[in-house]
Design a protein around this motif. Structure first.
Motif, PDB file in Angstrom:
ATOM      1  N   PHE A  81       0.840  -1.199   0.000  1.00 46.79           N
ATOM      2  CA  PHE A  81       0.000   0.000   0.000  1.00 46.79           C
ATOM      3  C   PHE A  81       0.870   1.241   0.000  1.00 46.79           C
ATOM      4  CE2 PHE A  81      -2.163   3.485   2.087  1.00 46.79           C
ATOM      5  CZ  PHE A  81      -3.416   3.463   1.510  1.00 46.79           C
ATOM      6  N   LEU A  82       0.514   2.185  -0.850  1.00 45.62           N
ATOM      7  CA  LEU A  82       1.211   3.465  -0.855  1.00 45.62           C
ATOM      8  C   LEU A  82       0.239   4.565  -0.445  1.00 45.62           C
ATOM      9  CD1 LEU A  82       3.627   5.331  -1.555  1.00 45.62           C
ATOM     10  CD2 LEU A  82       2.831   5.338  -3.914  1.00 45.62           C
ATOM     11  N   GLY A  83       0.563   5.237   0.641  1.00 43.42           N
ATOM     12  CA  GLY A  83      -0.208   6.424   1.014  1.00 43.42           C
ATOM     13  C   GLY A  83       0.401   7.594   0.269  1.00 43.42           C
ATOM     14  N   PHE A  84      -0.401   8.212  -0.609  1.00 43.73           N
ATOM     15  CA  PHE A  84       0.169   9.200  -1.527  1.00 43.73           C
ATOM     16  C   PHE A  84       0.453  10.539  -0.862  1.00 43.73           C
ATOM     17  CE2 PHE A  84      -1.476   6.105  -4.408  1.00 43.73           C
ATOM     18  CZ  PHE A  84      -0.737   6.220  -5.562  1.00 43.73           C
ATOM     19  N   PRO A  87      -2.722  12.913  -2.910  1.00 46.67           N
ATOM     20  CA  PRO A  87      -3.803  12.034  -3.388  1.00 46.67           C
ATOM     21  C   PRO A  87      -4.629  12.729  -4.471  1.00 46.67           C
ATOM     22  CG  PRO A  87      -3.724  12.095  -0.988  1.00 46.67           C
ATOM     23  CD  PRO A  87      -2.844  13.205  -1.483  1.00 46.67           C
ATOM     24  N   PHE A  98     -15.178   3.128  -4.613  1.00 46.22           N
ATOM     25  CA  PHE A  98     -13.761   2.940  -4.933  1.00 46.22           C
ATOM     26  C   PHE A  98     -13.163   1.815  -4.082  1.00 46.22           C
ATOM     27  CE2 PHE A  98      -9.265   4.526  -4.366  1.00 46.22           C
ATOM     28  CZ  PHE A  98      -8.867   4.317  -5.681  1.00 46.22           C
ATOM     29  N   THR A 101     -14.584  -1.655  -4.948  1.00 42.30           N
ATOM     30  CA  THR A 101     -13.953  -2.186  -6.156  1.00 42.30           C
ATOM     31  C   THR A 101     -12.569  -2.731  -5.823  1.00 42.30           C
ATOM     32  OG1 THR A 101     -15.102  -0.454  -7.391  1.00 42.30           O
ATOM     33  CG2 THR A 101     -13.368  -1.637  -8.552  1.00 42.30           C
ATOM     34  N   ALA A 102     -11.796  -1.950  -5.076  1.00 41.21           N
ATOM     35  CA  ALA A 102     -10.430  -2.360  -4.751  1.00 41.21           C
ATOM     36  C   ALA A 102     -10.417  -3.653  -3.935  1.00 41.21           C
ATOM     37  CB  ALA A 102      -9.729  -1.236  -3.992  1.00 41.21           C
ATOM     38  N   VAL A 142     -13.939  10.525  -4.405  1.00 42.88           N
ATOM     39  CA  VAL A 142     -12.573  10.333  -3.947  1.00 42.88           C
ATOM     40  C   VAL A 142     -11.778  11.644  -4.022  1.00 42.88           C
ATOM     41  CG1 VAL A 142     -10.403   9.097  -4.331  1.00 42.88           C
ATOM     42  CG2 VAL A 142     -12.587   7.916  -4.656  1.00 42.88           C
ATOM     43  N   ASN A 143     -11.457  12.169  -2.854  1.00 42.33           N
ATOM     44  CA  ASN A 143     -10.600  13.355  -2.698  1.00 42.33           C
ATOM     45  C   ASN A 143     -11.138  14.640  -3.319  1.00 42.33           C
ATOM     46  OD1 ASN A 143      -8.561  11.997  -1.255  1.00 42.33           O
ATOM     47  ND2 ASN A 143      -7.780  11.139  -3.172  1.00 42.33           N
ATOM     48  N   ASN A 154      -8.127  10.239   4.528  1.00 47.77           N
ATOM     49  CA  ASN A 154      -8.718   9.295   3.590  1.00 47.77           C
ATOM     50  C   ASN A 154      -7.696   8.226   3.175  1.00 47.77           C
ATOM     51  OD1 ASN A 154     -10.333   8.082   1.629  1.00 47.77           O
ATOM     52  ND2 ASN A 154      -9.805   9.596   0.072  1.00 47.77           N
ATOM     53  N   GLU A 155      -6.447   8.617   3.056  1.00 48.07           N
ATOM     54  CA  GLU A 155      -5.409   7.635   2.734  1.00 48.07           C
ATOM     55  C   GLU A 155      -5.291   6.602   3.865  1.00 48.07           C
ATOM     56  OE1 GLU A 155      -5.120   8.612  -0.693  1.00 48.07           O
ATOM     57  OE2 GLU A 155      -3.180   7.678  -0.373  1.00 48.07           O
ATOM     58  N   GLN A 158      -8.206   4.267   3.796  1.00 46.44           N
ATOM     59  CA  GLN A 158      -8.050   3.244   2.748  1.00 46.44           C
ATOM     60  C   GLN A 158      -7.055   2.176   3.180  1.00 46.44           C
ATOM     61  OE1 GLN A 158      -7.549   4.675  -1.303  1.00 46.44           O
ATOM     62  NE2 GLN A 158      -8.481   6.600  -0.740  1.00 46.44           N
ATOM     63  N   LEU A 162      -7.814  -1.819   3.466  1.00 47.21           N
ATOM     64  CA  LEU A 162      -7.109  -2.803   2.643  1.00 47.21           C
ATOM     65  C   LEU A 162      -6.161  -3.691   3.462  1.00 47.21           C
ATOM     66  CD1 LEU A 162      -6.427  -0.443  -0.384  1.00 47.21           C
ATOM     67  CD2 LEU A 162      -7.908  -2.459  -0.420  1.00 47.21           C
TER      68      LEU A 162
ATOM     69  N   TYR B 434      -3.205   5.855  -9.267  1.00 44.29           N
ATOM     70  CA  TYR B 434      -3.870   5.797  -7.957  1.00 44.29           C
ATOM     71  C   TYR B 434      -4.748   4.540  -7.868  1.00 44.29           C
ATOM     72  CZ  TYR B 434      -6.073   7.887  -3.777  1.00 44.29           C
ATOM     73  OH  TYR B 434      -6.503   8.156  -2.506  1.00 44.29           O
ATOM     74  N   CYS B 435      -5.488   4.272  -8.944  1.00 44.66           N
ATOM     75  CA  CYS B 435      -6.351   3.080  -8.978  1.00 44.66           C
ATOM     76  C   CYS B 435      -5.514   1.804  -9.004  1.00 44.66           C
ATOM     77  CB  CYS B 435      -7.271   3.111 -10.196  1.00 44.66           C
ATOM     78  SG  CYS B 435      -8.436   4.471 -10.175  1.00 44.66           S
ATOM     79  N   GLN B 437      -2.616   1.310  -7.856  1.00 40.93           N
ATOM     80  CA  GLN B 437      -1.988   1.092  -6.560  1.00 40.93           C
ATOM     81  C   GLN B 437      -2.970   0.532  -5.541  1.00 40.93           C
ATOM     82  OE1 GLN B 437      -1.337   1.692  -3.126  1.00 40.93           O
ATOM     83  NE2 GLN B 437       0.308   0.262  -3.679  1.00 40.93           N
ATOM     84  N   ARG B 438      -4.254   0.686  -5.803  1.00 44.44           N
ATOM     85  CA  ARG B 438      -5.233   0.088  -4.884  1.00 44.44           C
ATOM     86  C   ARG B 438      -5.651  -1.305  -5.353  1.00 44.44           C
ATOM     87  NH1 ARG B 438      -3.086   3.599  -2.203  1.00 44.44           N
ATOM     88  NH2 ARG B 438      -4.182   5.427  -1.397  1.00 44.44           N
ATOM     89  N   GLY B 439      -4.997  -1.798  -6.401  1.00 44.00           N
ATOM     90  CA  GLY B 439      -5.271  -3.166  -6.851  1.00 44.00           C
ATOM     91  C   GLY B 439      -6.296  -3.254  -7.974  1.00 44.00           C
ATOM     92  N   ILE B 440      -6.689  -2.095  -8.517  1.00 38.81           N
ATOM     93  CA  ILE B 440      -7.677  -2.092  -9.603  1.00 38.81           C
ATOM     94  C   ILE B 440      -6.899  -2.049 -10.922  1.00 38.81           C
ATOM     95  CG2 ILE B 440      -9.604  -0.810 -10.604  1.00 38.81           C
ATOM     96  CD1 ILE B 440      -9.939   0.419  -7.708  1.00 38.81           C
ATOM     97  N   LEU B 448     -14.009   2.852 -13.931  1.00 38.01           N
ATOM     98  CA  LEU B 448     -14.371   3.590 -12.727  1.00 38.01           C
ATOM     99  C   LEU B 448     -14.342   5.103 -12.975  1.00 38.01           C
ATOM    100  CD1 LEU B 448     -14.943   2.389  -9.895  1.00 38.01           C
ATOM    101  CD2 LEU B 448     -12.583   2.884  -9.301  1.00 38.01           C
TER     102      LEU B 448
END
Lengths: 253, 482
Positions: A81-84, A87, A98, A101-102, A142-143, A154-155, A158, A162, B434-435, B437-440, B448
């Protein structure tokens, strides 16, 4: 968990990371500190799989696998996981949608059935409480139109959703007031477990008052020039990066 | 991903030929070409009343004096109208006995869209078993509608049963003199639908599922007429999210809607005609004239369209706001990929006082496609206090596609307020990463982002279709980012 050996990275022919070594084990929290332009964010991006950079040399292994064999989405599904730092906004896509889906993409990859709507909502409520974010936030896009603090929270939200094995937080503290900083740090601390690891990339020692690292590394000009424990961060805060430049220069002599 | 997508499309395109529609389909058709005899043949075949033949002939004679329009921002080789076949009776026998005979790739596309099994059969041309067939579904619908006095049937049937209504309303919104393709349609239209909602009736059903099941083979020159009497309400859904491969390259339909005082008509359409191969060859030309009129006070009509198919789309669902306080809405998502070309938009003609209109158009272009919005907002001298708000957004998915906006504004009085906003944006690397990196994956990420972008319009669709339309957008754009 993560092993980086002699990593050399450039962008458009300009070298940024120049022979970097790092090992992160399960249960550890590492802080990477360094001035602007030292290569901190580049390192995070390369680990996460951003393709604009050229990896000229070196190896990164993640969970025993060569990370360069995996596209970015696979790395993510494998628990990275990367916290941006910045974002990005995705208009019209709610955070809930979002995240759902992830999570379901990850579950599909792991051979699990998708989460039902009810299960997902329960999980979301639980994690929202855990990281102390406003409950209406997840209905928003999202953001989109988020304040700096909301984006960073929010990061962390997420990240909680996850449940990564390895989380890299890229300057998550930048631009936060002290209250938001505490929320972010609390989130990270609550998510800390024996079998996961965190890399906190930061400019300032401030964040490390709240997230206590096991190791502190100083990144300068594309290399880790000094590693130590929390004391190093405090010394750095006090004496500045010039001190360490001199010190390492002396070491070299 | 793009290879796979192409493969599916290719399979879909080949499906009809592979299984030989030349061999086992009964073709009761007119010889190619267009003369007055062809028109008499069509009219006789359909056993039409005299006024209908007279209308067709007038339209044909007028059509012969017209030139094909060339102002749209699209390019295609000249069409030889004497090569086309203008009448072909609907198929009687199913093509296949079971779904097992249908191309698995086509079925996979249906799966992706989440189309129920029975509808898959209908769409693929498989014989449907007696228990769950469309006839029984259809008759249940018909019974419910009849109880409320709602008429909903094919245009041909309406000509036999309700000739007075047809005579009164047909051509009243889109006269045969309107344009080249409208004149052609008026001369040779094959069939279509007719809906009539009596005074004060709120149509108990969404006129959608029924239509979809029955509309798989309506032919190339469709005609739809919807009449909503005073104080009535109807929501009408046309089209299909499944990719429809059709041997007819030219489609020139007409839709007319009449809303009387206090009536409301919601018309939604999802259009996914075969767009042709990657080079744009063999795709459908969709040249449609759609227009509604708010005839009485407080009448309201809304158009919602999701356009993803066709090699070329030429379509401007328009509204004439004649009654005072009447309201017009146009919500559109138009997607083009590969070499597709779309020139689409709307016309809002404000005639009555205090009339209001809203236009929201979202164009999405990928590949080497061209996507144009063309719209007219006109307020007449008498349309005091008329208001319009237009928002036209374009999203580019690559650097070889084009987005264009052609707004025309014509304000005829001092009290009208017309607002126009337009934006053009590009899907960004940052959003995609960004997507990822969340696995999408890339496909999911584009789906999306695009669906988020089109949300304002998709939310206007009936629920069941909104879900399908979302999937459709993702599928249409597979492989669109280089």
């Amino acid at each position: 968990m993560l092993q980086i050996k002699n990593l050399t990275v450039s962008i458009h022919g300009k070298p940024i990371i120049k022979g970097l070594n790092l090992e992160v084990k399960e249960g550890e929290v590492h802080a990477i500190m360094g001035p602007n332009g030292s290569g901190k964010s580049t390192l995070a991006s390369v680990i996460a799989g951003r393709e604009v950079f050229d990896v000229d040399q070196g190896e990164i292994s993640y969970m025993g696998k060569n990370i360069f064999d995996m596209p970015a989405e696979t790395r993510a599904r494998e628990g990275l996981f990367l916290g941006f730092q910045y974002p990005v906004e995705i208009p019209g896509v709610s955070i809930a949608n979002f995240m759902r889906t992830a999570i379901n993409e990850k579950r599909k990859y792991l051979g699990l059935d998708p989460m039902t709507g009810a299960e997902f909502l329960r999980l979301m409520e639980e994690k929202k409480k855990m990281v102390e974010i406003h409950s209406k936030l997840t209905n928003r896009s999202v953001n989109e139109g988020f304040s700096g603090g909301e984006k960073k929270k929010n990061e962390i939200f997420q990240m909680a959703m996850l449940e990564p094995r390895l989380a890299i937080l890229d300057e998550t503290d930048s631009g936060l007031d002290i209250d938001a900083l505490k929320v972010v740090a609390n989130g990270v601390n609550k998510l800390r477990k024996k079998d996961n690891a965190t890399i906190v990339i930061t400019h300032y020692q401030r964040l490390l008052d709240y997230i206590v690292p096991d190791f502190v590394h100083v990144l300068l000009d594309g290399r880790i020039i000094k590693s130590g424990n929390k004391e190093l961060a405090m010394e750095l805060e006090e004496k500045g990066y010039d001190w360490i430049k001199k010190e390492t220069a002396n070491d070299a002599v | 991903m793009s290879d796979k997508n192409d493969h599916i499309l290719e399979e879909v395109s080949n499906a009809e030929y592979k299984y030989g529609f030349y061999t086992d389909i009964e073709m009761d058709q007119a010889p190619p070409g267009l003369t007055e005899d062809t028109i008499r043949f069509i009219s006789a075949k359909k056993n039409e009343p005299d006024f209908m033949l007279a209308f067709r002939l007038k339209a044909f004679r007028h059509w012969k004096t017209l030139k094909e329009p060339d102002w749209a921002h699209v390019e295609y080789p000249p069409i030889n109208y004497q090569d086309l076949i203008y009448y072909s009776a609907p198929r009687k026998r199913p093509k296949y006995d079971s779904l097992d005979e249908v191309d698995p790739e086509l079925l996979e596309t249906f799966e992706k869209l989440g189309i129920p099994l029975d509808e898959q059969k209908m769409l693929a041309g498989v014989a449907v078993d007696a228990v769950m067939d469309s006839v029984s579904v259809g008759s249940t619908f018909k019974k419910t509608l009849a109880e409320h006095g709602v008429i909903f049937c094919s245009f041909s049937e309406a000509l036999q049963k309700y000739p007075d209504l047809i005579k009164k309303y047909m051509g009243s919104v889109v006269p045969y003199t309107d344009n080249f393709f409208a004149a052609l349609n008026s001369a040779v239209f094959s069939d279509g639908s007719f809906a009539y909602i009596p005074k004060g009736v709120r149509c108990p059903l969404e006129l959608s599922t029924y239509f979809r099941i029955n509309a798989a083979n309506t032919g190339q020159f469709e005609r739809t007429l919807i009449v909503a009497e005073e104080g009535s309400y109807v929501s009408y859904m046309e089209g299909c999210t499944a990719p429809i491969r059709d041997e007819n390259q030219l489609h020139a339909a007409i839709v007319e809607i009449i809303a009387h005082k206090d009536a409301e008509v919601k018309y939604a359409t999802v259009q996914n005609w075969w767009p042709g191969d990657k080079e744009g060859k063999g795709g459908v030309y969709n040249f449609v004239t759609k227009r509604g009129i708010c005839k009485g006070e407080n009448a309201k009509i809304s158009w919602t369209q999701v356009e993803t198919g066709s090699a070329i789309t030429w379509k401007y669902p328009s509204l004439i706001l004649q009654g005072d306080n009447s309201v017009g809405e146009f919500y559109s998502v138009a997607v083009t990929n590969n070499k597709q070309q779309a020139d689409t938009g709307t016309k809002m003609i404000h005639l009555g006082k205090n009339t209001r209109s809203t236009i929201i158009s979202k164009g999405i272009s990928g590949g080497q496609s061209n996507n144009s919005y063309r719209g007219l907002v006109k307020t007449s001298r008498k349309a005091e206090n008329a208001r319009n708000f237009s928002q036209c957004d374009s999203l580019l998915l690559g650097d070889q596609c084009g987005a264009h906006t052609f707004p025309y504004i014509d304000v005829g009085n001092r009290s009208s307020i017309v607002e126009h906003e337009a934006t053009t944006s590009k899907i960004s690397e940052d959003q995609l990463f960004y997507c990822l990196q969340r696995g999408i994956d890339m496909e999911g990420a584009i789906g999306l982002i695009v669906n988020g972008y089109a949300k304002d319009v998709l939310s206007k669709l009936p629920m069941e279709f909104a879900v399908e339309a979302q999937k459709l957008l993702s599928i249409s754009l597979e492989g669109s980012v280089g």
